[in-house]
Structures are given as structure tokens and as C-alpha cells.
Design an enzyme around this catalytic site. Structure first.
Site, PDB file in Angstrom:
ATOM      1  N   CYS A 258       0.804  -1.238   0.000  1.00  0.00           N
ATOM      2  CA  CYS A 258       0.000   0.000   0.000  1.00  0.00           C
ATOM      3  C   CYS A 258       0.833   1.284   0.000  1.00  0.00           C
ATOM      4  O   CYS A 258       0.741   2.065  -0.942  1.00  0.00           O
ATOM      5  CB  CYS A 258      -0.949  -0.010   1.188  1.00  0.00           C
ATOM      6  SG  CYS A 258      -2.204  -1.289   1.036  1.00  0.00           S
ATOM      7  N   LYS A 261       2.999   2.122  -3.217  1.00  0.00           N
ATOM      8  CA  LYS A 261       2.238   2.385  -4.445  1.00  0.00           C
ATOM      9  C   LYS A 261       1.300   3.577  -4.267  1.00  0.00           C
ATOM     10  O   LYS A 261       1.100   4.353  -5.204  1.00  0.00           O
ATOM     11  CB  LYS A 261       1.494   1.127  -4.896  1.00  0.00           C
ATOM     12  CG  LYS A 261       0.110   0.935  -4.353  1.00  0.00           C
ATOM     13  CD  LYS A 261      -0.610  -0.214  -5.029  1.00  0.00           C
ATOM     14  CE  LYS A 261      -1.829  -0.639  -4.251  1.00  0.00           C
ATOM     15  NZ  LYS A 261      -2.885   0.354  -4.163  1.00  0.00           N
TER      16      LYS A 261
HETATM   17  P1  NAD Z   1      -4.326  -8.963  -3.905  1.00  0.00           P
HETATM   18  O1  NAD Z   1      -3.487  -8.819  -5.108  1.00  0.00           O
HETATM   19  O2  NAD Z   1      -3.853  -9.716  -2.719  1.00  0.00           O
HETATM   20  O3  NAD Z   1      -5.730  -9.615  -4.320  1.00  0.00           O
HETATM   21  C1  NAD Z   1      -6.432  -9.293  -5.484  1.00  0.00           C
HETATM   22  C2  NAD Z   1      -7.195 -10.549  -5.914  1.00  0.00           C
HETATM   23  O4  NAD Z   1      -8.074 -10.204  -6.966  1.00  0.00           O
HETATM   24  C3  NAD Z   1      -6.270 -11.643  -6.467  1.00  0.00           C
HETATM   25  O5  NAD Z   1      -6.556 -12.853  -5.806  1.00  0.00           O
HETATM   26  C4  NAD Z   1      -6.639 -11.718  -7.952  1.00  0.00           C
HETATM   27  O6  NAD Z   1      -6.498 -13.004  -8.492  1.00  0.00           O
HETATM   28  C5  NAD Z   1      -8.084 -11.282  -7.901  1.00  0.00           C
HETATM   29  N1  NAD Z   1      -8.607 -10.787  -9.170  1.00  0.00           N
HETATM   30  C6  NAD Z   1      -8.036  -9.905 -10.032  1.00  0.00           C
HETATM   31  N2  NAD Z   1      -8.842  -9.694 -11.090  1.00  0.00           N
HETATM   32  C7  NAD Z   1      -9.952 -10.459 -10.899  1.00  0.00           C
HETATM   33  C8  NAD Z   1     -11.131 -10.681 -11.636  1.00  0.00           C
HETATM   34  N3  NAD Z   1     -11.355 -10.077 -12.818  1.00  0.00           N
HETATM   35  N4  NAD Z   1     -12.049 -11.520 -11.141  1.00  0.00           N
HETATM   36  C9  NAD Z   1     -11.850 -12.152  -9.953  1.00  0.00           C
HETATM   37  N5  NAD Z   1     -10.743 -11.993  -9.209  1.00  0.00           N
HETATM   38  C10 NAD Z   1      -9.804 -11.148  -9.673  1.00  0.00           C
HETATM   39  O7  NAD Z   1      -4.714  -7.482  -3.492  1.00  0.00           O
HETATM   40  P2  NAD Z   1      -5.058  -6.919  -2.027  1.00  0.00           P
HETATM   41  O8  NAD Z   1      -3.830  -6.757  -1.233  1.00  0.00           O
HETATM   42  O9  NAD Z   1      -6.214  -7.687  -1.462  1.00  0.00           O
HETATM   43  O10 NAD Z   1      -5.563  -5.458  -2.412  1.00  0.00           O
HETATM   44  C11 NAD Z   1      -6.760  -5.242  -3.114  1.00  0.00           C
HETATM   45  C12 NAD Z   1      -7.026  -3.756  -3.137  1.00  0.00           C
HETATM   46  O11 NAD Z   1      -7.208  -3.288  -1.804  1.00  0.00           O
HETATM   47  C13 NAD Z   1      -5.873  -2.942  -3.728  1.00  0.00           C
HETATM   48  O12 NAD Z   1      -6.397  -1.843  -4.412  1.00  0.00           O
HETATM   49  C14 NAD Z   1      -5.132  -2.461  -2.503  1.00  0.00           C
HETATM   50  O13 NAD Z   1      -4.440  -1.250  -2.714  1.00  0.00           O
HETATM   51  C15 NAD Z   1      -6.266  -2.250  -1.515  1.00  0.00           C
HETATM   52  N6  NAD Z   1      -5.882  -2.356  -0.109  1.00  0.00           N
HETATM   53  C16 NAD Z   1      -5.007  -3.323   0.275  1.00  0.00           C
HETATM   54  C17 NAD Z   1      -4.672  -3.437   1.626  1.00  0.00           C
HETATM   55  C18 NAD Z   1      -3.709  -4.487   2.087  1.00  0.00           C
HETATM   56  O14 NAD Z   1      -3.255  -4.392   3.232  1.00  0.00           O
HETATM   57  N7  NAD Z   1      -3.360  -5.479   1.285  1.00  0.00           N
HETATM   58  C19 NAD Z   1      -5.239  -2.571   2.564  1.00  0.00           C
HETATM   59  C20 NAD Z   1      -6.151  -1.624   2.121  1.00  0.00           C
HETATM   60  C21 NAD Z   1      -6.466  -1.523   0.785  1.00  0.00           C
END
Ligand code: NAD
Length: 433
Positions: A258, A261
Site C-alpha cells: 500500500c 504504491k
Molecule cells: P491482492 O493482489 O492480494 O488480491 C487481489 C485478488 O483479486 C487476487 O486474488 C486476484 O487473483 C483477484 N482478481 C483480479 N482480477 C480479478 C477478476 N477479474 N475476477 C476475480 N478476481 C480477480 O490485493 P489486495 O492486497 O487484497 O488489495 C486489493 C485492493 O485493496 C488494492 O487496491 C489495494 O491497494 C487495496 N488495499 C489493500 C490493503 C492491504 O493491506 N493489502 C489494505 C487496504 C487496501
């Protein structure tokens, strides 16, 4: 309510399980079939404290369904969360391809009016673009809500139930209220605002926290020069309730999926709008410098790094997770390997994820004591309790001279290590052996 969650990563899976635990019927959509199979077997495809239990519980009470079929999830739900990745592109811009792909799939597959909730972190202004590009052209009305997520990896289940606030960005009050009702069991202020403001809250929060980290690192670097001790300084500064004591730990700086990026993403949004966000530029630069500072310290204590055995403790970007995205350890290991050092590394959770991205000659060990045999220097990159609580007297017997410890997280007991005969160096402390 019936809810679809698209994306079962760190955010989507927590959202899916916690909403299911709260009694909603959840359809969790995942396109990665390997991940999907793991989930269907009731296993969590990544390490996150508390997730195993909550996943098992929601599977057994029948409130969660895993599928790769978005159309099926849409047929069964009136609220669709998008929780897919928004990684940084090489120019710092957020890559919105995954989000746009899901948006496009939604308009192709809906057969009734729905509410789309953006959980992914997207730059301020994205909601408007997504609606103009996709949702405003839909055959059936689509309401759009920005509902950014603030959970911390390693504490995500706790954070879901105990957020400081729930931010809901929507231009229609009744839709905003419907989303607020989804969280009716969570005792937190529900802040309702317009979509762009909600998007900005997420970026501003992460940029501010990153600023705190880089700020304390600058003070820490100055402490080294003038002879202060950052631990005492940060502690007393943090006692000021206007400042607060969190994110004031000096060391290798922030990493993870986070802060790096989102700071770069906000900088990009600023410059593309003709605004130079100078403070943020400095925050990013300082964070990068903290990593090179570790190399400088190793160079000063070891001399030329060629052929030196250096053990890196920790690969995850922080303890409590197996997430290695933008972890400082990875960049440092690559640099050390390029300099000809013999690098060994260990991590209790992140080795599997790190292995494919590390230089091929990095030796990985499950047991930290094994990783330290024969090492001339050790770098603590992730402050897992396992590493902090090593028996450092035993470790010293296994290491070779000059017994260097670079404490990249200021987490070790400096005085104890110096008295054991280590050449210890942390960040921002005048204590040096
Ligand atoms: P991640 O990469 O761990 O998970 C994303 C998931 O989405 C993956 O499993 C991927 O296969 C799936 N995916 C992608 N395209 C898809 C589709 N078309 N259909 C179905 N599944 C699909 O990402 P994350 O860490 O969970 O983060 C997700 C969002 O949340 C990002 O924007 C991130 O910035 C935000 N966020 C993350 C955190 C964190 O701590 N990881 C905290 C707050 C916000």
C-alpha cells in the site's frame, strides 16, 4: 443482504469472510483457479492471523460461496464489491486494468439494478471515470460507491471489526445508507461524503502515515550526526497526543502493497493535475534512502562486501504477514548479491513467496540459527518476535568475526548485544560498538 466480492486477496477475502460472519450471504469471485481451489477446501491461500478460523466458520454456516463465475455471483447479489489489485505502474500511476476489467464484466453480465462498491484503492477521480466509461452506459441502473479499506495486514480481521471510521463515498444518500447498514454490527463512525473525497481520504491517510515514517527517519539520521538517540526522541515526541505514538519507528522504512504504491500514485495524480506535491516527493525519496543506508552501514563495518557472508532476517515487509510486495529486504538482498556478498535469508512465513523473486544464489533457511552459521554480518529486516528473541549468545558462537548486526528495525536490545561482543548498529542512535 446478498453480496458479491470480486477478488479474494488480503482485502477481498477478509471482507468476504467478515461480511459472511455478520450474517450476509456472500459470493466470493476469484479468477485465479489455484487460489479458488485452495479456498474451496477451506484453506487460506496466504498467511493472515485469524483468517483460518473465520473462513472455516463461514464455510460451515453456509454463508460463503467461492466461484470463478462473476455472472453467477451477480445474479445472486444486489451489492458487488470490487477488491482486485491496483498495483503501481513503472511511472507511479495506479494500474487500473484489473478494476476496469471487472467493471466491463459487470455491465456485460447484469440483469437488474445493482450497487457497485469500490474497495480497491483507486486514485481520486477514478470513480467518475469508471462511471463515465462503464456504469453510466449500462442497460440497468448501477449505483456507485467508494468504500476504501484501511485494514492492516497481520491484523486485518481485528481491523475489520474495529475500524476508526467507515468511509462511504456516494452521491445518493439512500444508497450510502444501504452500504452503511451493511456494517450495522460495527461500532464505528460512518463518514458519508462524495465519491472523490472518499477516494482522497484513503490516499491522504496512507500518504500521511508514510510521511510520519519518513519524518522520523530524517530525525533519526540527524540524531546519528548530532549524537541523539531516536528511541528516546520518538517516544517523547509520540507522547504528544497531537502527534500520536504510532508510525514513529525509525529504520529501513515502509514497504508493502500500500504505502509505496499509494504515495507514488498520489504523486502522479498531483503532477498530472499540474500540482507539485513536494512534501510527498521527499517522503518517497527518504524512504528509499533508508534502504541504501543499511548498505552503507554494512560497508562501513565490513568493508568490501565481496565474498562476505551476510544473513538477512526477515523477507516479509512487516511481521505478521507473508506479503513481500515492496519489502525492503528484497531490494537489499539484490544489491548485496550484486556486490558479491554470499546472502542467506530466512522468514517464518514469506519464504515461499520470496524464493522466485530472490537472486538465484540466495540461500534460504527455515531455521534462523542455521541461517546464521558462519555469517560475518546479520541484517534484521523484519522484526518477527522469533528473530528479536533469538538467543544471541548462542548465535555469536556460530557466527564469524567481525560479528556485525545491523538492526534495520531498532527492535533488538542494543546494550545486551554490545556487551556480548557484537558490532551492533541500529538507526538513529549514538550507541555504537
Ligand atoms: P491482492 O493482489 O492480494 O488480491 C487481489 C485478488 O483479486 C487476487 O486474488 C486476484 O487473483 C483477484 N482478481 C483480479 N482480477 C480479478 C477478476 N477479474 N475476477 C476475480 N478476481 C480477480 O490485493 P489486495 O492486497 O487484497 O488489495 C486489493 C485492493 O485493496 C488494492 O487496491 C489495494 O491497494 C487495496 N488495499 C489493500 C490493503 C492491504 O493491506 N493489502 C489494505 C487496504 C487496501
Amino acid at each position: 443482504m446478498n453480496v458479491a466480492i470480486v477478488g479474494t486477496g488480503y482485502v477481498g477475502l477478509v471482507a468476504a469472510c467478515c461480511l459472511a460472519k455478520s450474517g450476509h450471504l456472500v459470493f466470493a469471485v476469484e479468477k485465479d483457479l489455484t487460489k479458488l481451489e485452495i479456498l474451496k477446501k477451506g484453506k487460506v491461500p496466504f498467511y493472515e492471523d485469524g483468517m483460518d478460523e473465520i473462513l472455516k466458520e463461514t464455510i460451515s454456516n453456509g454463508n460463503i460461496n467461492f466461484t470463478s463465475n462473476l455472472s453467477l455471483a451477480l445474479q445472486n447479489s444486489s451489492i458487488i464489491f470490487i477488491a482486485v489489485g491496483t498495483p503501481a505502474l513503472s511511472d507511479g500511476r495506479a494500474d487500473l486494468l484489473q478494476v476496469c476489467t471487472v467493471a466491463e464484466e459487470i455491465i456485460k453480465n447484469i440483469n437488474k439494478s445493482i450497487t457497485v462498491v469500490m474497495k480497491s484503492t483507486v486514485p481520486p477521480g477514478t470513480g467518475k471515470i469508471i462511471c463515465d466509461r462503464f456504469f453510466n452506459n449500462s442497460k440497468y441502473p448501477i449505483h456507485y460507491v467508494s468504500n476504501p479499506e484501511f485494514l492492516r495486514e497481520g491484523k486485518s480481521v481485528w481491523d475489520w471489526y474495529h475500524p476508526d471510521r467507515i468511509v462511504i463515498g456516494c452521491d445518493d444518500e439512500s444508497v450510502a445508507q444501504k452500504i452503511a447498514d451493511l456494517y450495522s454490527d460495527i461500532d464505528a463512525p460512518k463518514e458519508i461524503m462524495d465519491v472523490t473525497s472518499a477516494e482522497m481520504v484513503k490516499y491522504a491517510s496512507n500518504a500521511f502515515l508514510a510521511t510520519k515514517i519518513s519524518f522520523i527517519n530524517e530525525i533519526s539520521n540527524l540524531c546519528e550526526l548530532v549524537g541523539g538517540n531516536i528511541d528516546q526522541v520518538a517516544r517523547a515526541v509520540g507522547m504528544d497526543t497531537r502527534i500520536g505514538n504510532q508510525f514513529l519507528q525509525s529504520g529501513l522504512g515502509y514497504g508493502g502493497s500500500c504505502f509505496p504504491k499509494d504515495t507514488k500514485g498520489l504523486k502522479y495524480v498531483s503532477s498530472s493535475n499540474g500540482y507539485q506535491f513536494n512534501l510527498l516527493k521527499a517522503v518517497i525519496e527518504v524512504n528509499y534512502q533508508q534502504r541504501t543506508e543499511a548498505i552503507r552501514k554494512l560497508n562501513r563495518l565490513l568493508g568490501d562486501l565481496w565474498g562476505k557472508r551476510i544473513t538477512v532476517l526477515g523477507l516479509a515487509f512487516k511481521p505478521g504477514t507473508d506479503d513481500i510486495r515492496e519489502a525492503p529486504a528484497l531490494e537489499i538482498i539484490k544489491y548485496l548479491a550484486d556486490e558479491g556478498a554470499i546472502v542467506r535469508a530466512t522468514d517464518p512465513m514469506a519464504m515461499e513467496k520470496a524464493r522466485p523473486v530472490l537472486p538465484l544464489n540466495t540461500e534460504l533457511f527455515t531455521d534462523p540459527y542455521d541461517a546464521l552459521v558462519g555469517a560475518e554480518a546479520v541484517l534484521l529486516a523484519t522484526e518477527w518476535p522469533l528473530f528479536v528473541n533469538l538467543d544471541w549468545a548462542t548465535v555469536k558462537k556460530q557466527m564469524n568475526e567481525p560479528f556485525v548486526i545491523i538492526d534495520g528495525r531498532n527492535a533488538l536490545n542494543a546494550h545486551q548485544l554490545i556487551s556480548l561482543g557484537y558490532r551492533y548498529e541500529g538507526y538513529g542512535r549514538s550507541i555504537r560498538s
